[in-house]
Design a protein around this motif. Structure first.
Motif, PDB file in Angstrom:
ATOM      1  N   LYS A  22      48.162  35.243  62.417  1.00  0.00           N
ATOM      2  CA  LYS A  22      46.538  35.667  61.550  1.00  0.00           C
ATOM      3  C   LYS A  22      46.507  35.031  62.370  1.00  0.00           C
ATOM      4  CE  LYS A  22      44.380  33.743  57.616  1.00  0.00           C
ATOM      5  NZ  LYS A  22      44.596  33.166  56.127  1.00  0.00           N
ATOM      6  N   GLY A  29      50.183  32.416  60.956  1.00  0.00           N
ATOM      7  CA  GLY A  29      51.660  32.942  60.024  1.00  0.00           C
ATOM      8  C   GLY A  29      51.601  34.504  60.813  1.00  0.00           C
ATOM      9  N   ASP A  59      54.098  31.595  55.219  1.00  0.00           N
ATOM     10  CA  ASP A  59      54.261  31.414  56.392  1.00  0.00           C
ATOM     11  C   ASP A  59      54.737  32.898  57.257  1.00  0.00           C
ATOM     12  OD1 ASP A  59      53.697  28.548  56.894  1.00  0.00           O
ATOM     13  OD2 ASP A  59      55.480  28.447  55.446  1.00  0.00           O
ATOM     14  N   ASN A  85      55.408  29.905  63.197  1.00  0.00           N
ATOM     15  CA  ASN A  85      54.461  28.261  63.427  1.00  0.00           C
ATOM     16  C   ASN A  85      55.384  27.388  62.236  1.00  0.00           C
ATOM     17  OD1 ASN A  85      54.493  28.838  60.613  1.00  0.00           O
ATOM     18  ND2 ASN A  85      52.725  29.051  60.076  1.00  0.00           N
ATOM     19  N   LYS A 124      57.952  29.631  54.044  1.00  0.00           N
ATOM     20  CA  LYS A 124      57.444  30.185  52.857  1.00  0.00           C
ATOM     21  C   LYS A 124      57.394  32.242  53.763  1.00  0.00           C
ATOM     22  CE  LYS A 124      54.420  29.203  50.420  1.00  0.00           C
ATOM     23  NZ  LYS A 124      55.290  29.304  49.375  1.00  0.00           N
ATOM     24  N   SER A 179      49.921  31.938  56.131  1.00  0.00           N
ATOM     25  CA  SER A 179      48.723  30.902  56.436  1.00  0.00           C
ATOM     26  C   SER A 179      48.581  30.424  57.864  1.00  0.00           C
ATOM     27  CB  SER A 179      50.132  29.422  56.622  1.00  0.00           C
ATOM     28  OG  SER A 179      51.210  29.850  57.742  1.00  0.00           O
ATOM     29  N   GLU A 180      47.855  29.185  59.241  1.00  0.00           N
ATOM     30  CA  GLU A 180      47.328  29.429  59.396  1.00  0.00           C
ATOM     31  C   GLU A 180      48.734  29.452  60.746  1.00  0.00           C
ATOM     32  OE1 GLU A 180      45.210  26.360  63.039  1.00  0.00           O
ATOM     33  OE2 GLU A 180      45.213  25.834  61.007  1.00  0.00           O
ATOM     34  N   ASP A 220      50.266  28.655  47.399  1.00  0.00           N
ATOM     35  CA  ASP A 220      49.952  28.736  48.837  1.00  0.00           C
ATOM     36  C   ASP A 220      50.634  29.671  49.412  1.00  0.00           C
ATOM     37  OD1 ASP A 220      50.240  25.631  47.932  1.00  0.00           O
ATOM     38  OD2 ASP A 220      52.219  25.956  47.570  1.00  0.00           O
ATOM     39  N   PRO A 221      49.647  29.579  50.902  1.00  0.00           N
ATOM     40  CA  PRO A 221      49.556  30.887  51.548  1.00  0.00           C
ATOM     41  C   PRO A 221      51.175  30.864  52.085  1.00  0.00           C
ATOM     42  CG  PRO A 221      49.170  29.021  52.612  1.00  0.00           C
ATOM     43  CD  PRO A 221      49.012  28.831  51.485  1.00  0.00           C
ATOM     44  N   GLN A 264      46.688  36.332  52.710  1.00  0.00           N
ATOM     45  CA  GLN A 264      48.093  35.108  52.215  1.00  0.00           C
ATOM     46  C   GLN A 264      48.464  34.758  53.458  1.00  0.00           C
ATOM     47  OE1 GLN A 264      48.310  34.925  48.853  1.00  0.00           O
ATOM     48  NE2 GLN A 264      47.208  36.295  48.481  1.00  0.00           N
ATOM     49  N   GLY A 276      56.828  26.771  59.493  1.00  0.00           N
ATOM     50  CA  GLY A 276      57.092  26.776  58.361  1.00  0.00           C
ATOM     51  C   GLY A 276      58.176  27.985  57.759  1.00  0.00           C
TER      52      GLY A 276
END
Length: 249
Positions: A247, A136, A103, A35, A39, A133-134, A100-101, A131, A37
């Motif tokens: 996710k 992820g 990725d 996505n 992380k 993210s959108e 924070d979530p 855990q 990100g």
């Protein structure tokens, strides 16, 4: 399995492990489905080899493991390599406390196979979902049924050099599709050798079962690959099965 004295000789024993192949596979999959990100959470990070590689690929990495000794080795390596990685002692089945979530969540080197029950695997998928993210990604690899029954079962592996010798016997466990690794290591310390004994228990499940659990956790299965090949599907002699899930919202 919580590694004990074994943690400090793990890297020596794993020096021929295909970490570069894991690294290349992960980067290919993240480039294809990520996505955007950076992380990343490394579950069952062990001594941090892949955490370090992903940090070198510009990811902001957190690693968790049950073994404090493994994490101590990982932290020392991160300091030596000047990588800012947060290592935490947590259980992947019930991880929590992150601000924070993530990725990307990865479970590499068959770490998921150390979970011995269906509930443990499902709990880990649910914890990962919480855990992420959108959009992820969850990326993990497991031993195939073929590897458990045709390669590990009844096999003995041995090796020796000037520093370490080992005898590794594998036999089927009590649970379906499980294996027990009975390992004895002799590590040179000065003019003598220190003996370490370890029993590692692993269990795997069918591809369809993993897929069913992922989908039940609202994780969309994007790819299922064979042996580090991001363009291949598992076949009858696949040894390591890779799953890529996203996710769904």
């Amino acid at each position: 399995m919580i590694y004990q004295g074994f943690a400090y000789i793990y890297d020596e024993l794993m020096q021929d492990a295909p970490y570069e192949q894991w690294n290349d596979y992960l980067l290919t999959i993240i480039s294809r489905h990520g996505n955007g990100g950076n992380k990343l959470l490394d579950l069952g990070c062990g001594t941090g080899e892949l955490s370090l590689k992903m940090a070198g690929n510009q990811f902001v990495v957190t690693g968790i493991d049950l073994s404090g000794e493994m994490l101590s080795v990982a932290q020392n390596k991160a300091l030596e390599n000047k990588k800012n990685i947060l290592f935490l002692q947590q259980d992947m089945r019930s991880m929590n406390g992150f601000q924070d979530p993530f990725d990307v969540i990865m479970i590499c080197c068959d770490s998921l196979n150390y979970l011995k029950s269906e509930e443990d695997v499902q709990d880990t998928f649910q914890a990962a979902y919480q855990q992420l993210s959108e959009n992820g990604l969850l990326i993990f690899d497991v031993h195939s049924l073929y590897k458990i029954h045709e390669i590990f079962s009844g096999s003995t592996f041995t090796d020796q050099n000037e520093e370490i010798s080992f005898i590794w016997n594998s036999y089927l466990g009590d649970e379906p599709n499980s294996i027990e690794h009975d390992m004895t290591f002799f590590v040179k310390q000065g003019t003598t050798y220190q003996r370490y004994d370890e029993i590692h228990q692993q269990r795997t499940f069918s591809i369809e079962q993993y897929k069913t659990w992922l989908e039940a956790t609202s994780l969309d299965v994007l790819e299922i690959n064979s042996d580090f090949e991001p363009a291949s599907s598992p076949h009858s002699t696949t040894e390591r099965v890779f799953f890529v899930a996203k996710k769904s919202i």
